[in-house]
Write a protein that holds these residues in place. Structure first.
Motif, PDB file in Angstrom:
ATOM      1  N   LYS A  26       1.077  -1.193   0.176  1.00 24.02           N
ATOM      2  CA  LYS A  26      -0.005  -0.266   0.105  1.00 24.02           C
ATOM      3  C   LYS A  26       1.017   1.328  -0.284  1.00 24.02           C
ATOM      4  CE  LYS A  26      -3.952  -1.975   0.903  1.00 24.02           C
ATOM      5  NZ  LYS A  26      -5.212  -1.872  -0.317  1.00 24.02           N
TER       6      LYS A  26
ATOM      7  N   GLU B  86       3.060  -3.602 -11.313  1.00 25.05           N
ATOM      8  CA  GLU B  86       1.470  -3.230 -11.305  1.00 25.05           C
ATOM      9  C   GLU B  86       1.319  -2.606 -10.558  1.00 25.05           C
ATOM     10  OE1 GLU B  86      -3.443  -4.350 -11.983  1.00 25.05           O
ATOM     11  OE2 GLU B  86      -2.251  -5.797 -10.943  1.00 25.05           O
TER      12      GLU B  86
ATOM     13  N   ASP C 128      -4.827   1.405 -13.892  1.00 23.40           N
ATOM     14  CA  ASP C 128      -3.177   0.481 -13.309  1.00 23.40           C
ATOM     15  C   ASP C 128      -2.617   0.408 -14.753  1.00 23.40           C
ATOM     16  OD1 ASP C 128      -5.508   0.194 -11.296  1.00 23.40           O
ATOM     17  OD2 ASP C 128      -5.646  -2.089 -11.983  1.00 23.40           O
TER      18      ASP C 128
ATOM     19  N   GLU D 179      -1.691   1.019  -4.530  1.00 25.30           N
ATOM     20  CA  GLU D 179      -1.096   0.074  -4.534  1.00 25.30           C
ATOM     21  C   GLU D 179       0.256  -0.129  -5.414  1.00 25.30           C
ATOM     22  OE1 GLU D 179      -2.395  -4.496  -2.967  1.00 25.30           O
ATOM     23  OE2 GLU D 179      -3.639  -2.718  -3.470  1.00 25.30           O
TER      24      GLU D 179
ATOM     25  N   GLU E  63       1.597  -4.210  -6.303  1.00 26.34           N
ATOM     26  CA  GLU E  63       2.132  -5.005  -6.847  1.00 26.34           C
ATOM     27  C   GLU E  63       3.178  -5.820  -7.197  1.00 26.34           C
ATOM     28  OE1 GLU E  63      -1.881  -6.471  -7.579  1.00 26.34           O
ATOM     29  OE2 GLU E  63      -3.240  -5.207  -6.530  1.00 26.34           O
ATOM     30  N   SER E  64       3.925  -6.656  -7.192  1.00 24.62           N
ATOM     31  CA  SER E  64       5.411  -6.958  -7.829  1.00 24.62           C
ATOM     32  C   SER E  64       5.013  -8.908  -7.874  1.00 24.62           C
ATOM     33  CB  SER E  64       6.814  -6.953  -7.071  1.00 24.62           C
ATOM     34  OG  SER E  64       7.737  -7.192  -7.663  1.00 24.62           O
ATOM     35  N   GLU E  65       5.470  -9.559  -8.950  1.00 27.79           N
ATOM     36  CA  GLU E  65       5.208 -10.350  -9.544  1.00 27.79           C
ATOM     37  C   GLU E  65       6.803 -11.075 -10.142  1.00 27.79           C
ATOM     38  OE1 GLU E  65       3.221 -13.390 -12.739  1.00 27.79           O
ATOM     39  OE2 GLU E  65       1.546 -11.785 -10.987  1.00 27.79           O
TER      40      GLU E  65
END
Length: 103
Positions: free
Chosen positions: A2, A47, A55, A96, A98-100
């Motif tokens: 976050k 992302e 996004d 936020e 987000e990492s993959e």
């Protein structure tokens, strides 16, 4: 992760200044995403989730190159990629990240 006020404690912002393709000038206090994430790898896909429904995905390789920033934009944060002069991947109101990890 976050995006909260305390996330950037201890980090020194850089000043981003430049012109967009349409000639409009911009100036932001910004934080390097590579410093914010810390554990991103070249094969990561990151992302940026926006509060306004837009996004944006950015490769770990591009983040590690040091050309991806989170900029203070009033009360919110904006994704800024200075090399993207047309601002097609700039994204406002980031809430936020987000990492993959690739595999």
């Amino acid at each position: 992760m976050k995006i909260e006020d305390g996330l950037f404690e201890g980090m020194t912002p850089v000043k981003l200044k430049g012109k967009c393709a349409d000639g409009a000038e911009y100036s932001y206090q910004a934080f390097s995403v590579s410093e914010v994430l810390g554990s991103v790898t070249a094969d990561s896909l990151v992302e940026f989730v926006s509060g306004d429904g837009r996004d944006t995905l950015v490769s770990g390789e591009e983040i590690l190159a040091g050309d991806v920033y989170l900029a203070q934009d009033g009360e919110t944060y904006r994704l800024v990629i200075p090399k993207d002069t047309h601002r097609r991947r700039w994204c406002k109101h980031i809430t936020e990240i987000e990492s993959e990890q690739g595999g």
